[in-house]
Design an enzyme around this catalytic site. Structure first.
Site, PDB file in Angstrom:
ATOM      1  N   ARG A  38       0.284  -1.195   0.250  1.00 58.41           N
ATOM      2  CA  ARG A  38      -0.173  -0.285  -0.099  1.00 58.41           C
ATOM      3  C   ARG A  38       0.548   1.254   0.109  1.00 58.41           C
ATOM      4  NH1 ARG A  38      -5.057  -1.440   3.633  1.00 58.41           N
ATOM      5  NH2 ARG A  38      -5.865  -2.248   2.560  1.00 58.41           N
ATOM      6  N   GLY A 354      -7.994  -8.432   1.404  1.00 63.02           N
ATOM      7  CA  GLY A 354      -7.100  -8.457   2.725  1.00 63.02           C
ATOM      8  C   GLY A 354      -6.494  -9.666   2.817  1.00 63.02           C
TER       9      GLY A 354
HETATM   10  P1  ADP Z   1     -11.313 -11.304   1.921  1.00 59.68           P
HETATM   11  O1  ADP Z   1     -10.520 -10.520   3.486  1.00 59.68           O
HETATM   12  O2  ADP Z   1      -9.500 -12.079   1.048  1.00 59.68           O
HETATM   13  O3  ADP Z   1     -12.051 -10.713   1.993  1.00 59.68           O
HETATM   14  P2  ADP Z   1     -12.049 -13.359   3.314  1.00 59.68           P
HETATM   15  O4  ADP Z   1     -12.095 -12.335   5.331  1.00 59.68           O
HETATM   16  O5  ADP Z   1     -13.771 -13.858   2.955  1.00 59.68           O
HETATM   17  O6  ADP Z   1     -11.317 -12.668   2.574  1.00 59.68           O
HETATM   18  O7  ADP Z   1     -11.968 -14.882   4.282  1.00 59.68           O
HETATM   19  C1  ADP Z   1     -10.327 -14.781   4.900  1.00 59.68           C
HETATM   20  C2  ADP Z   1     -10.820 -16.393   5.900  1.00 59.68           C
HETATM   21  O8  ADP Z   1     -11.609 -17.392   5.472  1.00 59.68           O
HETATM   22  C3  ADP Z   1      -9.049 -16.466   6.071  1.00 59.68           C
HETATM   23  O9  ADP Z   1      -8.279 -16.255   6.874  1.00 59.68           O
HETATM   24  C4  ADP Z   1      -9.617 -18.513   6.020  1.00 59.68           C
HETATM   25  O10 ADP Z   1      -8.580 -18.770   6.953  1.00 59.68           O
HETATM   26  C5  ADP Z   1     -10.765 -18.165   5.847  1.00 59.68           C
HETATM   27  N1  ADP Z   1     -11.782 -19.568   5.131  1.00 59.68           N
HETATM   28  C6  ADP Z   1     -11.860 -19.826   3.958  1.00 59.68           C
HETATM   29  N2  ADP Z   1     -11.731 -21.131   3.400  1.00 59.68           N
HETATM   30  C7  ADP Z   1     -12.674 -21.475   4.817  1.00 59.68           C
HETATM   31  C8  ADP Z   1     -13.212 -22.867   5.611  1.00 59.68           C
HETATM   32  N3  ADP Z   1     -13.084 -23.716   4.281  1.00 59.68           N
HETATM   33  N4  ADP Z   1     -13.422 -23.001   6.854  1.00 59.68           N
HETATM   34  C9  ADP Z   1     -12.810 -22.569   7.637  1.00 59.68           C
HETATM   35  N5  ADP Z   1     -11.926 -21.055   7.492  1.00 59.68           N
HETATM   36  C10 ADP Z   1     -12.095 -20.693   5.630  1.00 59.68           C
END
Ligand code: ADP
Ligand code: MG
Length: 398
Positions: A38, A354
């Protein structure tokens, strides 16, 4: 299009104070900046203004101090890192957001100099969009610039209230670039258009998914949110996280778009993220007592195959599993690498979120191996979902 900083004549910058809201909310551990993407993305705006003789006042939040001064959330390390990135001896640091030290620092500024204020959220007025605090910020400068895409969906004083107090309010180059790329994905995606969505909390992704579903050729669903879709199809999901309030919506999406939605055919399951005995790759039904924590090997191959079919556009938000734990990172790492390869072959690849950006690092995929890595998680999804973002709306308000 909003006015960009390059739309204002150069003489409006020379010798004048410009307040630039940036998003320097970077991960810091024990005073060490772990990741400075960033900061690097803010260089074009900072240097553009500085080269035109502006006195550049940078303001950002960091973490969630909630209106109190927390030394571990000071922006001082950011000022030092920024100096290294800009290849200058020092970036001046005000050490405060209000009061005597700030006044003194502002008075001492020379044309072309850069000054970083302390963490805006040390002041209660920032998140409250307090008019008095906005007025204080506005009193520092003659021109307002927003280059904080990652915070542009927040109606905070430095994003919203302060902008209303300037007649010259402009978007920085990063905000301009983010809007351009995300509009292209949303409105004019080159085909085939593939969307990869994972992560958790359907709520955060709802507007973006609603906007993308009709336009995408293929929607690859993984991560935690896949289990709500699988449950909606009647597949046994064991103890995987389900969001019951979104089941009707998931059913509706499947009814309308079943031919383009790809759900994982297999999963890496365990009793829990922390309890990894009984780890296995299962097809279809997940047994009771187990959670799906990553897409399985076959799903990963299917996803990779889809991503490497033709060039076109790929938009990715949300890890495909609990990638922070090595045992559940393969699906996410595979998708990151498939996207990098697709990019090298000529696809337009865009990543937002993020945690998703953190996952790129885990996969050892560089930002330069994607067409665009958004600096905004929530903001990129809301923008794609067509939601009004206060920081953008205010730039064209009368
Ligand atoms: P971003 O920040 O990229 O938008 P999110 O906040 O929606 O993404 O999701 C990120 C989180 O989702 C991560 O901490 C990851 O561990 C969790 N995650 C993804 N798939 C699973 C799963 N099958 N079970 C539990 N947690 C999950
Ligand atoms: Mg997240």
């Amino acid at each position: 299009m909003k006015q960009l900083i390059s739309d204002l004549p150069d003489n409006r910058y020379a010798g004048r104070r410009v307040f630039v809201r940036v998003d320097f909310n970077v991960p810091i551990e024990k005073g060490q900046i772990r990741e400075d993407y960033r900061l690097r993305r803010a260089i074009p705006t900072i240097e553009y203004l500085s080269q035109r003789g502006a006195k550049v006042i940078l303001a950002s939040h960091l973490g969630k101090p909630k209106g109190t001064v927390l030394p571990e959330l000071s922006l001082k390390p950011v000022a030092d890192r920024l100096a290294k990135i800009l290849n200058v001896p020092a970036v001046k640091f005000a050490g405060a957001v209000v009061g005597e030290p700030v006044t003194r620092a502002l008075d001492a500024m020379k044309s072309g100099e850069v000054l970083l204020l302390e963490n805006l959220r040390f002041e209660r007025g920032e998140e409250a969009n307090d008019p008095a605090f906005a007025k204080h910020l506005a009193s520092m400068a003659e021109v307002y610039v927003n280059d904080a895409f990652g915070a542009i969906h927040r109606q905070h004083a430095s994003i919203y209230g302060v902008a209303q107090l300037f007649s010259d309010r402009l978007a920085g180059f990063l905000v301009g670039k983010e809007m351009e790329v995300l509009s292209q994905v949303r409105d004019r995606p080159a085909r085939p258009f593939r969307v990869v969505v994972g992560g958790i909390k359907i709520k955060d992704k709802l507007s973006a998914l609603k906007a993308l579903m009709p336009k995408a050729d293929t929607v690859l669903v993984g991560g935690g949110i896949a289990y709500t879709f699988l449950a909606a199809e009647g597949v046994a999901t064991g103890d995987s996280p389900i969001e019951p309030e979104f089941m009707p919506w998931a059913k509706d999406m499947l009814a309308q778009y079943r031919e383009k939605i790809v759900l994982p055919a297999d999963h890496v399951v365990a009793k829990d993220v922390k309890q990894r005995d009984g780890l296995q790759d299962v097809h279809r039904a997940i047994p009771a007592g187990f959670k799906g924590l990553d897409i399985g090997r076959d799903a990963s191959l299917t996803f990779g195959h889809e991503l490497l079919r033709g060039t076109g556009t790929i938009f990715w938000n949300g890890p495909l599993g609990a990638f922070e734990v090595d045992e559940f990172a393969d699906g996410t790492v595979d998708v990151a690498r498939a996207m990098a390869l697709a990019h090298w072959r000529g696809a337009f690849t865009v990543v937002g979120g993020g945690d998703t950006v953190a996952a790129l690092r885990k996969a050892e995929v560089l930002e330069t191996e994607m067409s665009h890595v958004s600096t905004g998680g929530g903001a990129s999804l809301k923008f794609i979902g067509g939601e009004e973002l206060p920081g953008i709306a205010v730039l064209s308000e009368k």
